[in-house]
Motif scaffolding. Structure first.
Motif, short mmCIF file in Angstrom:
data_model
loop_
_atom_site.label_atom_id
_atom_site.label_comp_id
_atom_site.label_asym_id
_atom_site.label_seq_id
_atom_site.Cartn_x
_atom_site.Cartn_y
_atom_site.Cartn_z
N PHE A 1 2.06 -8.32 -8.20
CA PHE A 1 1.32 -7.34 -9.00
C PHE A 1 1.94 -5.94 -8.97
CE2 PHE A 1 -1.98 -10.58 -8.56
CZ PHE A 1 -2.47 -10.62 -9.85
N GLN A 2 2.89 -5.66 -8.09
CA GLN A 2 3.44 -4.32 -8.02
C GLN A 2 4.35 -4.04 -9.21
OE1 GLN A 2 5.45 -5.06 -4.22
NE2 GLN A 2 7.39 -4.47 -5.15
N LEU B 1 1.13 -1.37 -4.02
CA LEU B 1 0.30 -1.21 -5.21
C LEU B 1 -0.21 0.24 -5.23
CD1 LEU B 1 0.51 -4.28 -5.16
CD2 LEU B 1 -1.86 -4.41 -5.86
N ASN B 2 0.61 1.13 -5.76
CA ASN B 2 0.28 2.55 -5.69
C ASN B 2 -0.01 3.16 -7.06
OD1 ASN B 2 2.90 2.67 -6.74
ND2 ASN B 2 3.79 3.10 -4.71
N ASP B 3 -0.22 2.33 -8.07
CA ASP B 3 -0.62 2.84 -9.38
C ASP B 3 -1.87 2.07 -9.84
OD1 ASP B 3 0.41 0.67 -11.66
OD2 ASP B 3 1.57 0.63 -9.80
N HIS C 1 0.82 9.33 -2.01
CA HIS C 1 -0.18 8.25 -2.14
C HIS C 1 -0.33 7.50 -0.83
CE1 HIS C 1 -2.05 4.52 -3.81
NE2 HIS C 1 -1.26 3.94 -2.94
N TYR C 2 0.76 7.28 -0.13
CA TYR C 2 0.75 6.48 1.10
C TYR C 2 -0.18 7.08 2.15
CZ TYR C 2 2.74 3.73 4.95
OH TYR C 2 2.93 2.88 6.02
N PHE D 1 -5.72 7.14 -2.64
CA PHE D 1 -5.48 5.71 -2.51
C PHE D 1 -6.77 4.90 -2.71
CE2 PHE D 1 -6.00 2.69 1.17
CZ PHE D 1 -5.44 1.58 0.58
N LEU D 2 -7.85 5.28 -2.02
CA LEU D 2 -9.09 4.52 -2.10
C LEU D 2 -9.78 4.68 -3.45
CD1 LEU D 2 -10.43 5.19 1.51
CD2 LEU D 2 -9.64 2.99 0.58
N ALA D 3 -9.59 5.83 -4.10
CA ALA D 3 -10.20 6.03 -5.42
C ALA D 3 -9.68 4.99 -6.42
CB ALA D 3 -9.90 7.44 -5.92
#
Length: 408
Positions: free
Chosen positions: A57-58, A112-114, A173-174, A180-182
């Protein structure tokens, strides 16, 4: 155990450096008692780290891809062709046996940062499961950075600690748990999120493994599980970091042709098991500054996701400068310089130049006749190529050995 009720998923997303390797080793070692409690584990996502679902998924190419010679999104799509159907089939089979599937990968936090990638994951999982819990542990950012630095060095990073720390701040983001949680809240809803502070005083019975089990199973029988597992993926100490960085400089993670440098990994594995290289802690002189930069963010995160008031993380203890500490640092630097000279000059030039690549090729022929493991013969020929890059017979023998490896 068959499942006639709702199809449940516990999705453990990390974060990184919150005992995730220990958690993964534990759940797969305790597969039978988990199954007795109705919890099933997947095999097709990668064992014990279910990294393949994060990779699928990334939306970027990382080392996982490069290790497999994947350099473009088009190549990634081809590599994962049919993977979503494979996941659906495996999940369906698992849910025939139990009520709950447990997935664990800290790469869901880091890769998964987006929003699009997390939304795509959520849509896929909702098409299979009726109830989803997203389980996440978080720790104070300066401690996270210190531990993560060791992981990056093991993976091939050559930066010193100050260079590594320089970009750490609320824009990352990391490290920004609010940001991140949002994204995970947007994708799964706040009711699906179970966010916990990575601290013994806040974990069930002061144990991260027991906490995961009790978050996954409503009323587990603790005596059914084997809790006696050694700590996994220990951080390197100052000497270990210094030595590993030297190895990374001399033997990069990838060879010029893009192939993974397995010799480097063997060296790093030796470092990771050596007590001297694990001894001591890396001191983070920016810990106070990093803590203050995230203070307001962490306060809001604690209130929204953990039900706490104020910053949920205690202020980190400041490292003390001392003659003993300076001596230890100098000691680590001296050992690293010795390793640099040994592998860079003595082994890399003097000894190997005397042996000559042709001699190593002759030795490899003898080893092949004696059915020596092909991987070891390949490593020997790699060294021969390094010594004598223009030797046609060496290259020919190396290609033959690689073809033999592929055939087997």
């Amino acid at each position: 155990m068959s499942n006639d009720g709702p199809r449940k998923l516990v999705l453990h997303i990390g974060t990184e450096k919150t005992a995730t390797t220990s958690i993964q080793d534990f759940v797969y070692a305790n597969r039978a008692p988990l199954a007795e409690h109705g919890v099933q584990l997947a095999d097709g996502l990668g064992v014990p780290n279910n990294q393949k679902i994060a990779a699928y998924f990334q939306n970027q190419i990382d080392d996982y891809m490069k290790d497999r010679r994947i350099y473009t999104m088009h190549e990634k799509d081809a590599y994962f062709d049919g993977f979503d159907d494979e996941m659906r089939r495996e999940f369906a089979a698992l849910l025939e046996k139990g009520s709950t599937v447990f997935i664990t990968s800290e790469l869901l936090h880091s890769r998964l940062n987006d929003q699009d990638s997390i939304d795509s994951l959520a849509a896929f999982l909702r098409s299979i499961f009726d109830e989803i819990k997203v389980l996440c542990y978080i720790r104070e950012q300066s401690a996270l950075a210190t531990s993560f630095y060791s992981t990056t060095v093991k993976a091939g990073n050559t930066d010193d600690f100050d260079t590594f720390l320089a970009p750490i701040g609320p824009d990352a983001h990391y490290y920004n748990y609010e940001q991140f949680l949002a994204k995970w809240e947007h994708a799964f809803g706040i009711d699906a999120l179970r966010v916990k502070i990575f601290d013994r005083d806040r974990l069930y019975d002061g144990n991260i493994l027991k906490d995961v089990v009790h978050e996954t199973i409503p009323a587990p029988r603790d005596d059914a599980f084997d809790w006696d597992l050694s700590v996994s993926n220990e951080s390197l100490g100052p000497i270990g970091v210094s030595v590993a960085r030297v190895f990374n400089e001399i033997y990069p993670r990838y060879k010029p042709d893009g192939e993974v440098n397995h010799f480097r990994w063997e060296l790093i594995n030796l470092v990771s098991r050596n007590p001297l290289c694990l001894n001591g802690k890396i001191l983070n002189w920016r810990s106070d500054e990093i803590y203050d930069s995230f203070n307001e963010i962490n306060t809001r995160v604690g209130q929204r996701y953990c039900g706490t008031e104020g910053n949920p993380f205690p202020r980190p203890r400041q490292p003390e400068d001392s003659p003993e500490q300076r001596e230890r640092t100098a000691y680590a630097d001296s050992i690293a310089e010795f390793v640099r000279m040994l592998f860079g000059e003595v082994i890399g030039e003097r000894v190997l130049e005397r042996a000559r690549g042709s001699k190593l090729r002759e030795i490899s022929d003898i080893l092949l006749e004696r059915d020596f493991p092909l991987g070891r013969v390949e490593q020997l020929l790699d060294i021969a190529v390094h010594i004598n890059p223009d030797g046609p017979l060496i290259h020919e023998r190396l290609e033959q050995v690689r073809a033999m490896k592929k055939a087997t």
